[in-house]
Design a protein around this motif. Structure first.
Motif, PDB file in Angstrom:
ATOM      1  N   MET A   1      -4.582  -2.152  -4.394  1.00  0.00           N
ATOM      2  CA  MET A   1      -3.182  -2.056  -3.984  1.00  0.00           C
ATOM      3  C   MET A   1      -2.280  -2.001  -5.215  1.00  0.00           C
ATOM      4  N   HIS A   2      -1.390  -0.999  -5.237  1.00  0.00           N
ATOM      5  CA  HIS A   2      -0.450  -0.833  -6.338  1.00  0.00           C
ATOM      6  C   HIS A   2       0.973  -1.012  -5.833  1.00  0.00           C
ATOM      7  N   GLY A   3       1.786  -1.691  -6.605  1.00  0.00           N
ATOM      8  CA  GLY A   3       3.163  -1.927  -6.208  1.00  0.00           C
ATOM      9  C   GLY A   3       3.965  -0.653  -6.032  1.00  0.00           C
ATOM     10  N   ASP A   4       3.680   0.382  -6.851  1.00  0.00           N
ATOM     11  CA  ASP A   4       4.455   1.615  -6.734  1.00  0.00           C
ATOM     12  C   ASP A   4       4.195   2.323  -5.404  1.00  0.00           C
ATOM     13  N   ASP A   5       3.012   2.118  -4.798  1.00  0.00           N
ATOM     14  CA  ASP A   5       2.768   2.686  -3.475  1.00  0.00           C
ATOM     15  C   ASP A   5       3.647   2.019  -2.428  1.00  0.00           C
ATOM     16  N   PHE A   6       3.819   0.714  -2.522  1.00  0.00           N
ATOM     17  CA  PHE A   6       4.695   0.005  -1.588  1.00  0.00           C
ATOM     18  C   PHE A   6       6.144   0.483  -1.746  1.00  0.00           C
ATOM     19  N   VAL A   7       6.563   0.707  -2.991  1.00  0.00           N
ATOM     20  CA  VAL A   7       7.922   1.204  -3.231  1.00  0.00           C
ATOM     21  C   VAL A   7       8.077   2.604  -2.649  1.00  0.00           C
ATOM     22  N   LEU A   8       7.086   3.466  -2.879  1.00  0.00           N
ATOM     23  CA  LEU A   8       7.150   4.841  -2.365  1.00  0.00           C
ATOM     24  C   LEU A   8       7.230   4.861  -0.845  1.00  0.00           C
ATOM     25  N   VAL A   9       6.375   4.087  -0.191  1.00  0.00           N
ATOM     26  CA  VAL A   9       6.379   4.058   1.272  1.00  0.00           C
ATOM     27  C   VAL A   9       7.680   3.455   1.795  1.00  0.00           C
ATOM     28  N   SER A  10       8.208   2.438   1.118  1.00  0.00           N
ATOM     29  CA  SER A  10       9.482   1.836   1.532  1.00  0.00           C
ATOM     30  C   SER A  10      10.616   2.851   1.469  1.00  0.00           C
TER      31      SER A  10
END
Length: 408
Positions: free
Chosen positions: A371-380
């Motif tokens: 899990m990468h934080g930038d993926d959570f930001v992108l999806v958000s």
């Protein structure tokens, strides 16, 4: 006040139960889409990390190669300057050339990579041995470490036999003599003592040997090499060290990071990741249509409230922001549920390997997950954009609604 109204509309029971059902269907669709996006992107991150770890076993952090041609000639002063460059921990010289290998009646083409004693400090092949030992000594003859595919192609037993392998390499700058072909070829003998297994790209291609063997076989000058391979100090920036080395050695060389050495593989993996992201985002688009229907029905139900607000002096922008806030609450609740589901799924996969890889021939048993934080930001951001766009039409419709107070 805007969020108070929006939250109250979201939580309160509607006069028609279908509005509640559609709203929660929208929340569920966003949750499913969010969880699917985070989970799949995390699997791609896992595979990317796995490939990077495999490549780091063979390729160095930085590599200095000639900008043109096959070799570069460095003076002792240049080598010392490279070693003394800030951020550089170890420097290893290497010489690579294709050769024909022959063991009895078996023969194959391989890339012979001559390395010096610092190679184990810039790569990790010594940790990927499956048979024999990692030993490139030359006291009793030049010893070699073969890739698993080369070992199989030559039918070599590295553990129980010390039978030499014949090596044939075309002479440098020599034209082929049809009448006497042996004059166009240099040959030598190596003794296989170990076998490594990383992945097929390396296993079926490379043979590691002492650099002096390659230098003698190719008649190369003492300072001539195919490349310099570097390991960096902990915390050193690849970009900064690369720029320092490029400025030091000039345009005659190219300094490559590990990603640049394998640009095609990494570009393909990143492209696949973005394609999957785009396709899975359509789940969120479907959820957006549910949001439009739910908010449109809510606007119809709340006509009286809208009229009262406007009669009390509320502007159209206030009404529009209330229903935009309602849409964002739906999207936000769905995303929180989706993120929670994705985190649980990824943690279970990391610790228990619930979903296995088929075939049983891969390096790992289960799908890798990171899990990468930038993926959570992108999806958000994706959910925010889709939520705003889906809420815009119903909110604008509510804002344009005329005041229709009736006298009683």
């Amino acid at each position: 006040m805007i969020w108070q109204f929006a939250l109250r509309y979201f939580r309160a029971r509607k006069s028609t139960s279908a509005i509640n059902i559609i709203a929660w269907v929208s929340v569920g669709a966003i949750a499913v889409g969010t969880a699917a996006l985070i989970t799949v992107l995390s699997v791609f991150n896992g595979f990317t990390g796995l490939v990077k770890s495999l490549y780091s076993s063979f390729y160095p952090t930085l590599k200095i190669a000639p900008a043109t041609g096959k070799t570069l000639l460095l003076t002792d002063a240049q080598l010392k300057a490279v070693t003394a460059t800030e951020g550089v921990a170890h420097v290893s010289r290497s010489i690579e050339e294709k050769a024909v290998l022959r063991n009895g009646n078996e023969q194959t083409i391989a890339v012979l990579k001559g390395v010096d004693r610092y190679f184990t400090s810039v790569a990790g092949v010594q940790h990927k041995m499956v048979r024999g030992k990692f030993d490139l000594g030359k006291e009793t003859g030049y010893q070699a470490v073969l890739g698993l595919g080369i070992e199989s192609a030559l039918s070599v037993d590295v553990e129980h036999s010390f039978v030499p392998i014949n090596v044939y390499i075309p002479r440098r700058n020599a034209s082929f003599n049809v009448g006497m072909p042996e004059q166009s070829i240099n040959n030598g003998v190596i003794y296989p003592v170990g076998t490594f297994a990383i992945q097929q790209e390396f296993d079926a291609r490379y043979v590691l040997i002492d650099i002096d063997f390659m230098r003698n076989l190719l008649d190369m000058a003492p300072g001539e090499v195919s490349s310099l391979e570097l390991a960096l100090q902990p915390g050193a920036s690849e970009g900064k060290v690369k720029r320092r080395l490029q400025a030091l050695l000039g345009d005659g060389v190219k300094v490559q990071t590990r990603v640049e050495q394998n640009a095609t593989v990494y570009n393909v993996m990143q492209t696949e990741k973005w394609v999957v992201y785009v396709f899975l985002s359509f789940i969120l688009v479907i959820a957006a249509f549910n949001m439009i229907g739910s908010l449109s029905m809510l606007v119809i139900e709340k006509q009286k409230d809208i009229t009262i607000l406007k009669a009390m002096g509320g502007r159209n922008s206030l009404v529009q922001r209330i229903f935009l806030g309602e849409g964002l609450i739906i999207a936000g609740v769905g995303s929180i549920i989706g993120f929670s589901l994705a985190i649980i799924i990824c943690l279970l996969q990391q610790h228990f390997g619930l979903i296995k890889l088929g075939g049983g021939s891969f390096l790992i048993d289960a799908f890798p997950v990171e899990m990468h934080g930038d993926d959570f930001v992108l999806v958000s951001i994706t959910i925010l954009v889709i939520g705003v766009l889906a809420s815009w039409y119903p909110a604008s419709r509510a804002a344009r609604q005329e005041i229709t107070l009736k006298a009683t």
